[in-house]
Design a protein around this motif. Structure first.
Motif, PDB file in Angstrom:
ATOM      1  N   MET B   1       0.825  -1.190   0.000  1.00  0.00           N
ATOM      2  CA  MET B   1       0.000   0.000   0.000  1.00  0.00           C
ATOM      3  C   MET B   1       0.868   1.252   0.000  1.00  0.00           C
ATOM      4  O   MET B   1       1.772   1.384   0.829  1.00  0.00           O
ATOM      5  CB  MET B   1      -0.876  -0.027   1.272  1.00  0.00           C
ATOM      6  CG  MET B   1      -1.611   1.244   1.541  1.00  0.00           C
ATOM      7  SD  MET B   1      -1.770   1.541   3.360  1.00  0.00           S
ATOM      8  CE  MET B   1      -0.063   1.815   3.863  1.00  0.00           C
ATOM      9  N   PHE B   2       0.640   2.146  -0.934  1.00  0.00           N
ATOM     10  CA  PHE B   2       1.322   3.441  -0.961  1.00  0.00           C
ATOM     11  C   PHE B   2       0.271   4.515  -0.739  1.00  0.00           C
ATOM     12  O   PHE B   2      -0.731   4.571  -1.453  1.00  0.00           O
ATOM     13  CB  PHE B   2       2.013   3.670  -2.297  1.00  0.00           C
ATOM     14  CG  PHE B   2       2.807   4.954  -2.332  1.00  0.00           C
ATOM     15  CD1 PHE B   2       4.165   4.965  -2.067  1.00  0.00           C
ATOM     16  CD2 PHE B   2       2.177   6.165  -2.606  1.00  0.00           C
ATOM     17  CE1 PHE B   2       4.888   6.144  -2.080  1.00  0.00           C
ATOM     18  CE2 PHE B   2       2.900   7.355  -2.619  1.00  0.00           C
ATOM     19  CZ  PHE B   2       4.253   7.341  -2.358  1.00  0.00           C
ATOM     20  N   LYS B   3       0.505   5.371   0.241  1.00  0.00           N
ATOM     21  CA  LYS B   3      -0.478   6.412   0.535  1.00  0.00           C
ATOM     22  C   LYS B   3       0.183   7.754   0.785  1.00  0.00           C
ATOM     23  O   LYS B   3       1.330   7.828   1.227  1.00  0.00           O
ATOM     24  CB  LYS B   3      -1.286   6.036   1.780  1.00  0.00           C
ATOM     25  CG  LYS B   3      -2.392   5.039   1.480  1.00  0.00           C
ATOM     26  CD  LYS B   3      -3.465   5.068   2.556  1.00  0.00           C
ATOM     27  CE  LYS B   3      -4.607   4.126   2.212  1.00  0.00           C
ATOM     28  NZ  LYS B   3      -5.247   3.582   3.416  1.00  0.00           N
ATOM     29  N   LEU B   4      -0.588   8.779   0.544  1.00  0.00           N
ATOM     30  CA  LEU B   4      -0.192  10.123   0.957  1.00  0.00           C
ATOM     31  C   LEU B   4      -0.990  10.466   2.200  1.00  0.00           C
ATOM     32  O   LEU B   4      -2.128  10.019   2.369  1.00  0.00           O
ATOM     33  CB  LEU B   4      -0.520  11.133  -0.142  1.00  0.00           C
ATOM     34  CG  LEU B   4       0.227  10.915  -1.457  1.00  0.00           C
ATOM     35  CD1 LEU B   4      -0.325  11.848  -2.524  1.00  0.00           C
ATOM     36  CD2 LEU B   4       1.726  11.119  -1.287  1.00  0.00           C
ATOM     37  N   SER B   5      -0.393  11.252   3.080  1.00  0.00           N
ATOM     38  CA  SER B   5      -1.100  11.618   4.310  1.00  0.00           C
ATOM     39  C   SER B   5      -0.913  13.104   4.615  1.00  0.00           C
ATOM     40  O   SER B   5       0.216  13.602   4.624  1.00  0.00           O
ATOM     41  CB  SER B   5      -0.566  10.787   5.487  1.00  0.00           C
ATOM     42  OG  SER B   5      -1.076  11.300   6.710  1.00  0.00           O
ATOM     43  N   HIS B   6      -2.017  13.766   4.861  1.00  0.00           N
ATOM     44  CA  HIS B   6      -1.938  15.164   5.283  1.00  0.00           C
ATOM     45  C   HIS B   6      -1.690  15.265   6.790  1.00  0.00           C
ATOM     46  O   HIS B   6      -1.368  16.326   7.292  1.00  0.00           O
ATOM     47  CB  HIS B   6      -3.222  15.916   4.898  1.00  0.00           C
ATOM     48  CG  HIS B   6      -3.360  16.090   3.424  1.00  0.00           C
ATOM     49  ND1 HIS B   6      -2.940  17.218   2.765  1.00  0.00           N
ATOM     50  CD2 HIS B   6      -3.828  15.250   2.469  1.00  0.00           C
ATOM     51  CE1 HIS B   6      -3.161  17.074   1.462  1.00  0.00           C
ATOM     52  NE2 HIS B   6      -3.709  15.895   1.256  1.00  0.00           N
ATOM     53  N   GLU B   7      -1.874  14.157   7.487  1.00  0.00           N
ATOM     54  CA  GLU B   7      -1.683  14.141   8.945  1.00  0.00           C
ATOM     55  C   GLU B   7      -0.300  13.587   9.268  1.00  0.00           C
ATOM     56  O   GLU B   7       0.279  12.858   8.468  1.00  0.00           O
ATOM     57  CB  GLU B   7      -2.728  13.225   9.600  1.00  0.00           C
ATOM     58  CG  GLU B   7      -4.154  13.589   9.273  1.00  0.00           C
ATOM     59  CD  GLU B   7      -4.480  15.018   9.688  1.00  0.00           C
ATOM     60  OE1 GLU B   7      -4.056  15.398  10.796  1.00  0.00           O
ATOM     61  OE2 GLU B   7      -5.108  15.741   8.899  1.00  0.00           O
ATOM     62  N   ILE B  61       5.745   0.901  -7.725  1.00  0.00           N
ATOM     63  CA  ILE B  61       7.061   0.645  -7.114  1.00  0.00           C
ATOM     64  C   ILE B  61       6.950  -0.490  -6.077  1.00  0.00           C
ATOM     65  O   ILE B  61       7.808  -1.371  -6.006  1.00  0.00           O
ATOM     66  CB  ILE B  61       7.590   1.944  -6.466  1.00  0.00           C
ATOM     67  CG1 ILE B  61       7.966   2.947  -7.578  1.00  0.00           C
ATOM     68  CG2 ILE B  61       8.778   1.674  -5.567  1.00  0.00           C
ATOM     69  CD1 ILE B  61       8.274   4.349  -7.058  1.00  0.00           C
ATOM     70  N   LEU B  62       5.875  -0.476  -5.292  1.00  0.00           N
ATOM     71  CA  LEU B  62       5.677  -1.561  -4.324  1.00  0.00           C
ATOM     72  C   LEU B  62       5.518  -2.898  -5.052  1.00  0.00           C
ATOM     73  O   LEU B  62       6.058  -3.924  -4.611  1.00  0.00           O
ATOM     74  CB  LEU B  62       4.448  -1.288  -3.463  1.00  0.00           C
ATOM     75  CG  LEU B  62       4.646  -0.242  -2.357  1.00  0.00           C
ATOM     76  CD1 LEU B  62       3.302   0.183  -1.797  1.00  0.00           C
ATOM     77  CD2 LEU B  62       5.526  -0.794  -1.241  1.00  0.00           C
ATOM     78  N   GLU B  63       4.798  -2.896  -6.142  1.00  0.00           N
ATOM     79  CA  GLU B  63       4.604  -4.137  -6.896  1.00  0.00           C
ATOM     80  C   GLU B  63       5.942  -4.617  -7.464  1.00  0.00           C
ATOM     81  O   GLU B  63       6.245  -5.822  -7.437  1.00  0.00           O
ATOM     82  CB  GLU B  63       3.573  -3.909  -8.007  1.00  0.00           C
ATOM     83  CG  GLU B  63       3.253  -5.133  -8.836  1.00  0.00           C
ATOM     84  CD  GLU B  63       2.834  -6.328  -8.002  1.00  0.00           C
ATOM     85  OE1 GLU B  63       2.228  -6.132  -6.926  1.00  0.00           O
ATOM     86  OE2 GLU B  63       3.138  -7.472  -8.415  1.00  0.00           O
ATOM     87  N   GLU B  64       6.754  -3.697  -7.951  1.00  0.00           N
ATOM     88  CA  GLU B  64       8.092  -4.076  -8.438  1.00  0.00           C
ATOM     89  C   GLU B  64       8.913  -4.715  -7.328  1.00  0.00           C
ATOM     90  O   GLU B  64       9.600  -5.713  -7.538  1.00  0.00           O
ATOM     91  CB  GLU B  64       8.827  -2.836  -8.966  1.00  0.00           C
ATOM     92  CG  GLU B  64       8.247  -2.270 -10.250  1.00  0.00           C
ATOM     93  CD  GLU B  64       8.783  -0.874 -10.568  1.00  0.00           C
ATOM     94  OE1 GLU B  64       8.246  -0.248 -11.509  1.00  0.00           O
ATOM     95  OE2 GLU B  64       9.726  -0.409  -9.876  1.00  0.00           O
ATOM     96  N   ALA B  65       8.846  -4.139  -6.136  1.00  0.00           N
ATOM     97  CA  ALA B  65       9.623  -4.694  -5.013  1.00  0.00           C
ATOM     98  C   ALA B  65       9.142  -6.112  -4.691  1.00  0.00           C
ATOM     99  O   ALA B  65       9.942  -7.007  -4.412  1.00  0.00           O
ATOM    100  CB  ALA B  65       9.499  -3.796  -3.784  1.00  0.00           C
ATOM    101  N   SER B  75       4.915  -1.549   2.868  1.00  0.00           N
ATOM    102  CA  SER B  75       4.039  -0.398   2.694  1.00  0.00           C
ATOM    103  C   SER B  75       4.826   0.895   2.841  1.00  0.00           C
ATOM    104  O   SER B  75       5.936   0.926   3.382  1.00  0.00           O
ATOM    105  CB  SER B  75       2.844  -0.443   3.645  1.00  0.00           C
ATOM    106  OG  SER B  75       3.226  -0.126   4.942  1.00  0.00           O
ATOM    107  N   CYS B  76       4.222   1.952   2.328  1.00  0.00           N
ATOM    108  CA  CYS B  76       4.912   3.240   2.257  1.00  0.00           C
ATOM    109  C   CYS B  76       3.878   4.358   2.371  1.00  0.00           C
ATOM    110  O   CYS B  76       2.848   4.319   1.691  1.00  0.00           O
ATOM    111  CB  CYS B  76       5.647   3.343   0.928  1.00  0.00           C
ATOM    112  SG  CYS B  76       6.496   4.910   0.700  1.00  0.00           S
ATOM    113  N   VAL B  77       4.156   5.313   3.248  1.00  0.00           N
ATOM    114  CA  VAL B  77       3.279   6.473   3.372  1.00  0.00           C
ATOM    115  C   VAL B  77       4.145   7.724   3.318  1.00  0.00           C
ATOM    116  O   VAL B  77       5.199   7.796   3.960  1.00  0.00           O
ATOM    117  CB  VAL B  77       2.487   6.449   4.696  1.00  0.00           C
ATOM    118  CG1 VAL B  77       1.489   7.605   4.723  1.00  0.00           C
ATOM    119  CG2 VAL B  77       1.752   5.131   4.852  1.00  0.00           C
ATOM    120  N   HIS B  78       3.695   8.703   2.533  1.00  0.00           N
ATOM    121  CA  HIS B  78       4.434   9.960   2.416  1.00  0.00           C
ATOM    122  C   HIS B  78       3.552  11.097   2.910  1.00  0.00           C
ATOM    123  O   HIS B  78       2.396  11.207   2.543  1.00  0.00           O
ATOM    124  CB  HIS B  78       4.852  10.214   0.965  1.00  0.00           C
ATOM    125  CG  HIS B  78       5.984  11.181   0.838  1.00  0.00           C
ATOM    126  ND1 HIS B  78       5.885  12.506   1.208  1.00  0.00           N
ATOM    127  CD2 HIS B  78       7.261  11.009   0.407  1.00  0.00           C
ATOM    128  CE1 HIS B  78       7.049  13.106   0.992  1.00  0.00           C
ATOM    129  NE2 HIS B  78       7.893  12.223   0.515  1.00  0.00           N
TER     130      HIS B  78
END
Lengths: 87, 140, 140, 87
Positions: B1-7, B61-65, B75-78
């Motif tokens: 899961m890759f997500k952006l977070s405003h919090e 990118i997660l799928e490539e990994a 998982s990755c959150v920015h």
């Protein structure tokens, strides 16, 4: 005349980061006669004075990265992507 | 899961979501807002993202990994918006049976995320100036 | 700091202790008790340590990492006693200005800790048998 | 007689993991006439039937890793270190 009118495309452009600041807005709708994404950037750069040369950008059409010479069609949403710096 | 977070990111919760008794190794990467960059004192950062394209590219990118390394989960959150010194800009967590895959995948994810995901960083300096990083440096 | 702990590890507190505005990258490694090893179903683990020698050797490894890599901070805690599936056996956290050093040092620390620190692992299997790992496998 | 008595050393040995289980205790004090750590292990292995050959072990004297042929002196605390498996 009919032929020239057909070549005019309605495009939406999204701006981010330095391009957004230099353009002064995040999104605009425009009509253009150019054929490719790269030509559209050159046109917009001439009009708005963007400092970044096209060689520093990537482009996306409708949320897909596309080559700089990708053809445009009416209704496309185009994003010019300055060098990214996440992480 | 890759997500952006405003919090602000919550690494404890993010890591808890990866818990799995198949996994023997968990490697995380966190990017923190440093108080300096290339000799200038930084006082805050702004991250701006092309949301839909960033989440799409991040998922790719997660799928490539997952294809390249033998993983249990990743998982990755920015974070986006305005960040203060010490705030976490990105959290990446990878689990695997063995540590080789976990380290390699975590490194792959941060390198590719930095290179490819449409997120931009503007640094605000102690002196009052600011600059888009990697974005044809100019003072604004 | 290298420590042994008879209590469950608290990665949130351990990482909080590394917070530093000089640091732009934080890499952590956690070793978790897997539910299997080399084809056998594991139900629990025991870790036993030579306490004084382990803490001395661990401190030496941390000092080596500080010499080799450009770090802000590094620490490592290893659990001892009886662990259940999913429990954390080791936590390593490394901060640095840049991610290269943080990844390299974290990897160095886990590799050296596994190779050199006098800690032993006994696996207890679902069938009731057990074995010291790497310790001339035998059923007991 | 005096000379032989001088060669007898008081040593403490610490046992961990498989050695602790095979010996049935964690620590013992003993007197030995052998000269080196390695010789002490061979003596103890002969007595207690440890399954691990000395080539699989490291040794520590007084909380310092030492070579297998390190000499012993009276009062030393010796640990034999089976292959480790932390992490």
């Amino acid at each position: 005349m009919a032929k020239a009118a057909e070549m005019i495309k309605s495009i939406q452009v999204l701006y981010f980061a330095i391009l957004r600041e230099q353009r002064g807005l995040s999104r605009e709708s425009l009509a253009t006669a150019v054929g490719t994404v790269g030509e559209l950037y050159d046109e917009l750069r001439g009009k708005h004075g963007f400092t970044l040369g096209g060689e520093h950008l990537r482009a996306a059409i409708n949320d897909e990265f596309m080559p700089w010479n990708a053809p445009l069609k009416s209704g496309d949403v185009v994003t010019f992507i300055p060098p990214v710096a996440g992480g | 899961m890759f997500k952006l977070s405003h919090e602000p990111l919550d690494p404890t919760a993010l890591k808890a979501a990866l818990a799995n008794p198949q996994a023997g190794a968990c490697v995380t990467f966190e990017g923190w807002v440093r108080n300096h960059n290339e000799g200038q004192a930084v006082r805050a950062l702004e991250y701006e993202a092309h949301g839909s394209l960033a989440e799409k590219e991040g998922a790719k990118i997660l799928e490539e990994a997952r294809q390249r390394f033998s993983l249990v989960a990743a998982s990755c959150v920015h974070r986006v918006g305005t960040l203060a010194l010490g705030d976490m800009a990105i959290w990446i967590g990878v689990t695997a049976e063995h540590r080789d895959a976990a380290f390699a995948a975590c490194r792959y994810l941060i390198d590719e995320a930095k290179a490819r995901v449409p997120i931009w960083k503007k640094e605000h300096y102690a002196g009052g100036s600011s600059a888009w990083i990697n974005c044809a440096r100019r003072e604004v």
